[in-house]
Design an enzyme around this catalytic site. Structure first.
Site, PDB file in Angstrom:
ATOM      1  N   ARG A   1       0.918  -1.493   0.000  1.00  0.00           N
ATOM      2  CA  ARG A   1       0.148  -0.009   0.127  1.00  0.00           C
ATOM      3  C   ARG A   1       1.067   0.924   0.314  1.00  0.00           C
ATOM      4  O   ARG A   1       0.303   2.268  -0.538  1.00  0.00           O
ATOM      5  CB  ARG A   1      -0.737  -0.342   0.966  1.00  0.00           C
ATOM      6  CG  ARG A   1      -2.497  -0.578   1.458  1.00  0.00           C
ATOM      7  CD  ARG A   1      -2.583  -1.164   2.295  1.00  0.00           C
ATOM      8  NE  ARG A   1      -3.173   0.016   3.169  1.00  0.00           N
ATOM      9  CZ  ARG A   1      -3.308   0.472   4.147  1.00  0.00           C
ATOM     10  NH1 ARG A   1      -2.623  -0.409   5.643  1.00  0.00           N
ATOM     11  NH2 ARG A   1      -2.932   1.543   4.927  1.00  0.00           N
TER      12      ARG A   1
ATOM     13  N   LYS B   1      -4.606  -6.597  13.526  1.00  0.00           N
ATOM     14  CA  LYS B   1      -3.447  -6.868  14.763  1.00  0.00           C
ATOM     15  C   LYS B   1      -4.163  -6.801  15.654  1.00  0.00           C
ATOM     16  O   LYS B   1      -3.514  -8.202  16.657  1.00  0.00           O
ATOM     17  CB  LYS B   1      -1.968  -6.241  14.276  1.00  0.00           C
ATOM     18  CG  LYS B   1      -1.763  -6.381  13.176  1.00  0.00           C
ATOM     19  CD  LYS B   1      -0.683  -5.239  13.226  1.00  0.00           C
ATOM     20  CE  LYS B   1      -0.747  -4.131  13.012  1.00  0.00           C
ATOM     21  NZ  LYS B   1      -0.977  -3.607  11.620  1.00  0.00           N
TER      22      LYS B   1
END
Length: 434
Positions: free
Chosen positions: A168, A187
């Site tokens: 990204r 996460k």
């Protein structure tokens, strides 16, 4: 199933099936799908977006791409917090002990910083001896005994996110909200908490510069958490100026200790109490926000929160005398005042420029290889709404060199003045629960 068909469907604005999303995440993680197709897919998401179901499925697939941390050995309802990042954000060091003082377990996995200052772990390492690497068994035992532990992320958490995050960054798709939300939440979900409070920053020192974008990201992440069975609340808080008065590493630890010992640094204290109150309510320790807030404010005043911080430091091998006497924390060699060239009221402080000035001093990393200097940093003397006379000190730079011209220039650029009185910025813009 072919990846080109998945790209085609999203490019044309179709909602993807669970199977299509899982096919992409599994294939890209294994290396079966090349970067050029992943890049095209993320650009399609950037322009077409994803609905809440798609984003939740994407996040779950990223969680399932690697290990998850089993915290079932921790007694009670485990609650975690996450900040999208800001300048002077030392809230974890206040919130963790506050929540622990209410008997709620905080099992926090944190990272290091790349940017204006160190991350949570870097700042903690300003305390001599403090260990942030520990076995899973030790981590769980510390939480059970002291209700608080902070450690570096271990294991292979969300490897799909690591690959996508790097891609990204070089394909101009960093700002795609479904991808940001999925990255953060994958996460957090892999780290094993039962509930999560998100501190989504908005303003000049935040990743999301506008309230509209910050609200969109907050809603996306709350939806992901709730859809995947974790009670999640997001607080949108202001980052149009640094939080508190200290920016750096050791000096941020000192300011957190000051708050835990009753100091009235309004924005830092209020945001910490706001986050901690929602965390303890999610964990079931209190029936409502007002009850939580009243008790936690009392725990700041009566020393229980500070004692929880001391026990955490001792348990992780840190020299607690540096907390009892913060003058023992690393100290810079030189202290350079930056003064105002005009009079008036402070109208704006570009938080990002203050952060950059701190990085120039050595408080942060420009590259992953850079060493953090725990002693250097910045103390703000004037914040938005304050009166300023020509020659007044705006900030004090704590440096290991008498020459700090780049930092001084950045600070000068950060401040803007008004001849008329300016209101202090709103600290909490919105709380999002669903």
């Amino acid at each position: 199933m072919r990846m080109v068909d998945v790209i085609h469907n999203k490019r044309n604005g179709q909602a993807l099936t669970d199977e299509e999303i899982q096919f992409f995440v599994e294939g890209y993680t294994k290396g079966d799908i090349p970067d050029y197709q992943a890049s095209a897919f993320m650009m399609a998401i950037y322009f077409q977006g994803m609905n809440p179901r798609e984003t939740a499925v994407l996040t779950k697939a990223m969680v399932d791409s690697g290990e998850t941390i089993d915290l079932s050995g921790i007694q009670g309802h485990k609650v975690d917090k996450h900040s999208t990042g800001g300048v002077g954000d030392k809230v974890t060091f206040i919130v963790g002990p506050l929540v622990a003082s209410a008997g709620v377990p905080v099992a926090k996995m944190s990272g290091r910083g790349l940017g204006h200052t160190g991350g949570t772990l870097d700042k903690l390492e300003a305390i001599d001896g403090l260990q942030i690497e520990m076995s899973k068994e030790k981590f769980i035992d510390n939480v059970n005994k002291y209700k608080l532990a902070v450690a570096g992320q271990t294991g292979n958490l969300a490897p799909a996110d690591k690959k996508l995050y790097a891609l990204r960054d070089v394909t101009a798709t960093v700002e795609a909200i479904p991808l940001i939300a999925g990255s953060i939440m994958s996460k957090k979900l892999a780290s094993g908490a039962d509930s999560i409070v998100l501190d989504v920053k908005t303003g000049s020192g935040a990743f999301m510069k506008t309230l509209e974008d910050s609200e969109a990201l907050a809603k996306e992440m709350v939806a992901i958490g709730n859809n995947l069975g974790r009670k999640t609340v997001a607080i949108i808080s202001d980052m149009n100026q640094p939080l508190g008065f200290e920016v750096g590493n050791a000096n941020e630890i000192k300011e957190a200790v000051d708050i835990l010992q009753g100091a009235k640094v309004d924005d830092l204290r209020d945001l910490s109490l706001e986050i901690a109150s929602h965390m303890t309510v999610l964990a079931g320790a209190f029936s409502d926000y007002d009850e939580a807030r009243t008790t936690l404010e009392a725990n700041l005043e009566n020393g229980q929160a500070f004692e929880a911080f001391r026990q955490f430091i001792i348990a992780q091998g840190g020299d607690v005398s540096m907390i009892d006497d913060t003058t023992k924390l690393p100290q810079a060699k030189f202290h350079v005042d930056v003064t105002a060239d005009e009079e008036g009221f402070v109208a704006e402080i570009d938080a990002e420029s203050i952060g950059t000035a701190a990085m120039y001093l050595g408080a942060g990393r420009a590259t992953k290889e850079d060493e953090i200097n725990h002693a250097v940093g910045i103390t703000l003397k004037k914040k938005i709404g304050d009166t300023v006379q020509k020659g007044d000190v705006l900030v004090t730079l704590h440096a290991d060199s008498e020459s700090a011209e780049n930092s001084m220039k950045k600070v000068k650029q950060a401040y803007r003045f008004s001849p008329e009185k300016v209101d202090r910025p709103t600290l909490i813009h919105k709380v999002i629960r669903d």
